[in-house]
Design an enzyme around this catalytic site. Structure first.
Site, mmCIF file in Angstrom:
data_model
loop_
_atom_site.group_PDB
_atom_site.id
_atom_site.type_symbol
_atom_site.label_atom_id
_atom_site.label_comp_id
_atom_site.label_asym_id
_atom_site.label_seq_id
_atom_site.Cartn_x
_atom_site.Cartn_y
_atom_site.Cartn_z
ATOM 1 N N GLY A 19 5.819 2.498 0.585
ATOM 2 C CA GLY A 19 4.750 1.704 -0.482
ATOM 3 C C GLY A 19 5.595 2.392 -1.947
ATOM 4 O O GLY A 19 5.246 2.854 -2.804
ATOM 5 N N SER A 21 7.954 1.725 -3.652
ATOM 6 C CA SER A 21 8.718 0.055 -4.793
ATOM 7 C C SER A 21 7.989 0.976 -6.267
ATOM 8 O O SER A 21 8.536 0.067 -6.899
ATOM 9 C CB SER A 21 8.509 -0.907 -4.618
ATOM 10 N N ILE A 24 1.992 5.034 -6.438
ATOM 11 C CA ILE A 24 2.192 7.050 -6.046
ATOM 12 C C ILE A 24 3.798 7.063 -5.773
ATOM 13 O O ILE A 24 4.416 7.667 -5.559
ATOM 14 C CB ILE A 24 1.221 6.280 -5.295
ATOM 15 N N ASP A 67 7.763 -4.425 5.865
ATOM 16 C CA ASP A 67 7.055 -4.316 6.132
ATOM 17 C C ASP A 67 6.376 -3.220 7.205
ATOM 18 O O ASP A 67 6.442 -3.378 8.180
ATOM 19 C CB ASP A 67 6.503 -5.199 6.102
ATOM 20 N N ASN A 94 1.495 5.437 2.284
ATOM 21 C CA ASN A 94 1.737 5.977 1.152
ATOM 22 C C ASN A 94 1.522 4.285 1.250
ATOM 23 O O ASN A 94 0.578 3.212 0.394
ATOM 24 C CB ASN A 94 2.517 6.082 -0.343
ATOM 25 N N SER A 147 -8.189 7.207 0.017
ATOM 26 C CA SER A 147 -8.285 6.780 -1.274
ATOM 27 C C SER A 147 -9.638 7.919 -0.825
ATOM 28 O O SER A 147 -10.879 8.166 -0.130
ATOM 29 C CB SER A 147 -9.467 5.595 -1.231
ATOM 30 N N TYR A 160 -11.948 -2.663 2.159
ATOM 31 C CA TYR A 160 -11.037 -2.698 1.288
ATOM 32 C C TYR A 160 -11.813 -0.748 1.478
ATOM 33 O O TYR A 160 -10.963 0.061 2.130
ATOM 34 C CB TYR A 160 -10.723 -1.912 -0.017
ATOM 35 N N LYS A 164 -9.827 2.209 3.928
ATOM 36 C CA LYS A 164 -9.902 4.136 3.393
ATOM 37 C C LYS A 164 -10.415 5.435 4.353
ATOM 38 O O LYS A 164 -9.845 5.635 4.826
ATOM 39 C CB LYS A 164 -9.786 4.004 2.689
#
Length: 247
Positions: A19, A21, A24, A67, A94, A147, A160, A164
């Site tokens: 993650g 790009s 975080i 991916d 991440n 999170s 979501y 987490k």
């Protein structure tokens, strides 16, 4: 005599970051390279990854687009790091997506992508990293960016938060499984962070509320501090909030 904390330097270490790009992940890459580390970066957006590699320098960064839901992609990311620098020291899992809404408000494809990216993507990333740690010996660090939602949830983010919560259970269990091998597993659990997360899916780009959130650099700094701890110390979970957020 002044006390000098026995920190573990980032200089010379090799990390993989998913993650990477934006948000975080990109901030973590910048923080680790600034501290003398090297980074293998993964995300789905090839163009953005290449821009970050150019910013950080080809000697310090390499990009592998793909991916995290694909185990082979995670293996390729680790292989790219080892091929370029000869080893792997740190895994930063991440990659993640999110959307706000009730259980009936989000379509099935989005929910499936969220669950697979946030949880299975983490599993595959960690699995690839641990395989390399064991092959080379000497331990390593796994950082899972989860999170605070994994502990408290929210009225409009149940699925979501469930992903987490799964990461929290995974990280704590893995730390107990792997610590005898010198592999630390740390959970970094930020509250809302001003990134592209959920823009158009519950957040609005440019909203003044984003200014009250943590910044990606806040979270990246926490990741760096966690990694710099001496090997005698483990941070199993670190929750962080901005000064303006309600806990």
């Amino acid at each position: 005599m002044a006390y000098v904390a026995p920190t573990r330097p980032i200089e010379g270490t090799v990390s993989v970051i998913t993650g990477a790009s934006a948000g975080i992940g990109a901030a973590a890459a910048r923080a680790l390279v600034a501290a003398g580390g090297r980074v293998a970066l993964a995300a789905r957006r090839q163009e953005r990854l290449q821009g970050l590699v150019e910013e950080l320098g080809a000697d310090n960064a390499v990009a592998v687009a793909g991916d995290v839901r694909d185990p082979a992609h995670n293996d390729a990311l680790v292989a790219a790091a080892v091929e370029k620098w000869g080893r792997l020291d740190i895994v930063v899992a991440n990659a993640g997506i999110g959307a706000y809404g009730g259980i009936l408000d989000l379509d099935d494809d989005l929910l499936r992508e969220m669950v697979e990216t946030n949880y299975l993507g983490t599993v595959w990333t960690v699995k690839s990293g641990v395989r390399q740690f064991r092959a080379q010996g000497g331990g390593g660090d796994v950082v899972i960016v989860s999170s605070v939602a994994g502990y408290r949830g929210g009225a409009d983010e149940a699925v979501y938060a469930g992903t987490k919560h799964a990461q929290v259970g995974l990280g704590g269990s893995l730390d107990r499984e792997l610590r005898a091998e010198g592999i630390r597993v740390s959970l970094i659990c930020p509250a809302a962070t001003s990134t592209e997360f959920a823009i158009g899916a519950g957040r609005t780009e440019g909203s003044p509320q984003l200014d009250e959130y943590l910044s990606p650099d806040d979270v990246a700094h926490t990741i760096r501090i966690c990694l710099e701890q001496p090997r005698s110390v483990r941070t199993t979970s670190w929750q962080l909030w901005s000064t303006q957020q309600q806990s």
